[in-house]
Design an enzyme around this catalytic site. Structure first.
Site, PDB file in Angstrom:
ATOM      1  N   ASN A  36      -5.127 -10.358   4.423  1.00 11.52           N
ATOM      2  CA  ASN A  36      -5.824 -10.934   3.275  1.00 11.52           C
ATOM      3  C   ASN A  36      -4.903 -11.688   2.313  1.00 11.52           C
ATOM      4  O   ASN A  36      -5.185 -11.800   1.127  1.00 11.52           O
ATOM      5  CB  ASN A  36      -6.661  -9.858   2.567  1.00 11.52           C
ATOM      6  CG  ASN A  36      -5.830  -8.706   2.045  1.00 11.52           C
ATOM      7  OD1 ASN A  36      -4.610  -8.704   2.204  1.00 11.52           O
ATOM      8  ND2 ASN A  36      -6.467  -7.745   1.407  1.00 11.52           N
ATOM      9  N   HIS A  42      -1.056  -9.742  -2.164  1.00 12.39           N
ATOM     10  CA  HIS A  42      -1.099  -8.428  -2.804  1.00 12.39           C
ATOM     11  C   HIS A  42      -0.860  -8.637  -4.288  1.00 12.39           C
ATOM     12  O   HIS A  42      -0.098  -9.512  -4.669  1.00 12.39           O
ATOM     13  CB  HIS A  42       0.006  -7.517  -2.249  1.00 12.39           C
ATOM     14  CG  HIS A  42       0.271  -6.316  -3.127  1.00 12.39           C
ATOM     15  ND1 HIS A  42      -0.446  -5.166  -3.006  1.00 12.39           N
ATOM     16  CD2 HIS A  42       1.114  -6.137  -4.167  1.00 12.39           C
ATOM     17  CE1 HIS A  42      -0.039  -4.302  -3.942  1.00 12.39           C
ATOM     18  NE2 HIS A  42       0.915  -4.879  -4.652  1.00 12.39           N
ATOM     19  N   GLU A  66       6.407  -1.548  -8.608  1.00 11.07           N
ATOM     20  CA  GLU A  66       6.503  -2.527  -7.515  1.00 11.07           C
ATOM     21  C   GLU A  66       7.547  -3.601  -7.824  1.00 11.07           C
ATOM     22  O   GLU A  66       8.267  -4.043  -6.931  1.00 11.07           O
ATOM     23  CB  GLU A  66       5.124  -3.130  -7.247  1.00 11.07           C
ATOM     24  CG  GLU A  66       4.175  -2.097  -6.652  1.00 11.07           C
ATOM     25  CD  GLU A  66       2.739  -2.571  -6.487  1.00 11.07           C
ATOM     26  OE1 GLU A  66       1.930  -1.789  -5.967  1.00 11.07           O
ATOM     27  OE2 GLU A  66       2.420  -3.717  -6.872  1.00 11.07           O
TER      28      GLU A  66
HETATM   29  P1  GTP Z   1      -3.460  -4.949  -2.490  1.00 11.24           P
HETATM   30  O1  GTP Z   1      -3.312  -5.927  -3.603  1.00 11.24           O
HETATM   31  O2  GTP Z   1      -2.814  -5.424  -1.232  1.00 11.24           O
HETATM   32  O3  GTP Z   1      -3.096  -3.545  -2.870  1.00 11.24           O
HETATM   33  O4  GTP Z   1      -5.012  -4.987  -2.151  1.00 11.24           O
HETATM   34  P2  GTP Z   1      -6.177  -4.163  -2.779  1.00 11.24           P
HETATM   35  O5  GTP Z   1      -5.728  -3.395  -3.974  1.00 11.24           O
HETATM   36  O6  GTP Z   1      -7.275  -5.158  -2.943  1.00 11.24           O
HETATM   37  O7  GTP Z   1      -6.542  -3.178  -1.599  1.00 11.24           O
HETATM   38  P3  GTP Z   1      -6.109  -1.645  -1.354  1.00 11.24           P
HETATM   39  O8  GTP Z   1      -5.048  -1.240  -2.312  1.00 11.24           O
HETATM   40  O9  GTP Z   1      -7.342  -0.856  -1.240  1.00 11.24           O
HETATM   41  O10 GTP Z   1      -5.487  -1.758   0.108  1.00 11.24           O
HETATM   42  C1  GTP Z   1      -4.157  -2.227   0.267  1.00 11.24           C
HETATM   43  C2  GTP Z   1      -4.107  -3.172   1.441  1.00 11.24           C
HETATM   44  O11 GTP Z   1      -4.394  -2.455   2.630  1.00 11.24           O
HETATM   45  C3  GTP Z   1      -5.139  -4.309   1.426  1.00 11.24           C
HETATM   46  O12 GTP Z   1      -4.747  -5.432   0.713  1.00 11.24           O
HETATM   47  C4  GTP Z   1      -5.267  -4.632   2.893  1.00 11.24           C
HETATM   48  O13 GTP Z   1      -4.220  -5.512   3.306  1.00 11.24           O
HETATM   49  C5  GTP Z   1      -5.060  -3.286   3.550  1.00 11.24           C
HETATM   50  N1  GTP Z   1      -6.356  -2.706   3.895  1.00 11.24           N
HETATM   51  C6  GTP Z   1      -7.277  -2.175   3.061  1.00 11.24           C
HETATM   52  N2  GTP Z   1      -8.344  -1.743   3.745  1.00 11.24           N
HETATM   53  C7  GTP Z   1      -8.086  -2.022   5.057  1.00 11.24           C
HETATM   54  C8  GTP Z   1      -8.804  -1.816   6.274  1.00 11.24           C
HETATM   55  O14 GTP Z   1      -9.920  -1.304   6.298  1.00 11.24           O
HETATM   56  N3  GTP Z   1      -8.193  -2.251   7.412  1.00 11.24           N
HETATM   57  C9  GTP Z   1      -6.948  -2.809   7.423  1.00 11.24           C
HETATM   58  N4  GTP Z   1      -6.393  -3.196   8.576  1.00 11.24           N
HETATM   59  N5  GTP Z   1      -6.253  -3.006   6.305  1.00 11.24           N
HETATM   60  C10 GTP Z   1      -6.806  -2.632   5.145  1.00 11.24           C
HETATM   61 MG    MG Z   2      -4.045  -2.055  -3.998  1.00 11.65          MG
END
Ligand code: GTP
Ligand code: MG
Length: 138
Positions: free
Chosen positions: A112, A115, A126
């Site tokens: 995606n 981050h 971080e």
């Molecule tokens: P970050 O800014 O990257 O932390 O994203 P976020 O805060 O929007 O998402 P979160 O902290 O919930 O998850 C961290 C990262 O894990 C996400 O940005 C994704 O790259 C990955 N991730 C989250 N959910 C999934 C999933 O269901 N499958 C996979 N493959 N990766 C996931």
């Molecule tokens: Mg996150």
């Protein structure tokens, strides 16, 4: 004035989107006060994402994050943490709002493109994980 940590992920650096993504951040009023390209090790990825180590996607996430270079950045601006989260869009690009980085560039929930820190405490942690004080020039 607030600082946040941002990372341009491997799916985006591979497609040469570093400039396009940085432009969106700058256009929103965020200033890049530190930036470097890093090909992180598996161990560095595991350390950075330690909060997610019990999640089912942890292995896949760390494999992906160490599969190609990333660009790590410190962004500065008014409400930088929230502003960056808004520009990034929802984690899942299918749910991301029009005009956001993830809507425009992300290919899946895992790959995606960006981050961004989600709170002042995680931002500080971080930033410290990737940068020394002398690398940040405000
Ligand atoms: P970050 O800014 O990257 O932390 O994203 P976020 O805060 O929007 O998402 P979160 O902290 O919930 O998850 C961290 C990262 O894990 C996400 O940005 C994704 O790259 C990955 N991730 C989250 N959910 C999934 C999933 O269901 N499958 C996979 N493959 N990766 C996931
Ligand atoms: Mg996150």
């Amino acid at each position: 004035i607030e600082r946040t940590f941002s990372m341009i992920k491997p799916d985006a650096t591979k497609r040469n989107l570093t400039g396009a993504i940085t432009k969106k951040l700058e256009d929103a009023g965020l200033r890049v006060v530190a930036s470097k390209r890093v090909w992180m090790s598996r161990r560095q990825a595991e350390g950075f994402y330690a909060v997610h180590k019990e999640r089912p996607f942890f292995d896949e996430l760390c494999e992906f994050m160490s599969s190609a270079p990333t660009v790590v950045q410190v962004l500065e601006g008014e409400n930088a943490i929230l502003k960056n989260r808004e520009i990034m869009g929802a984690t899942n690009p299918a749910e991301a709002a029009e005009g956001t980085i993830r809507k425009e560039f992300a290919t899946s929930i895992g790959e995606n493109s960006v981050h961004g820190s989600d709170a002042p405490e995680t931002a500080a942690e971080e930033i410290r994980y990737w940068f020394s004080d002398t690398e940040i020039v405000g």
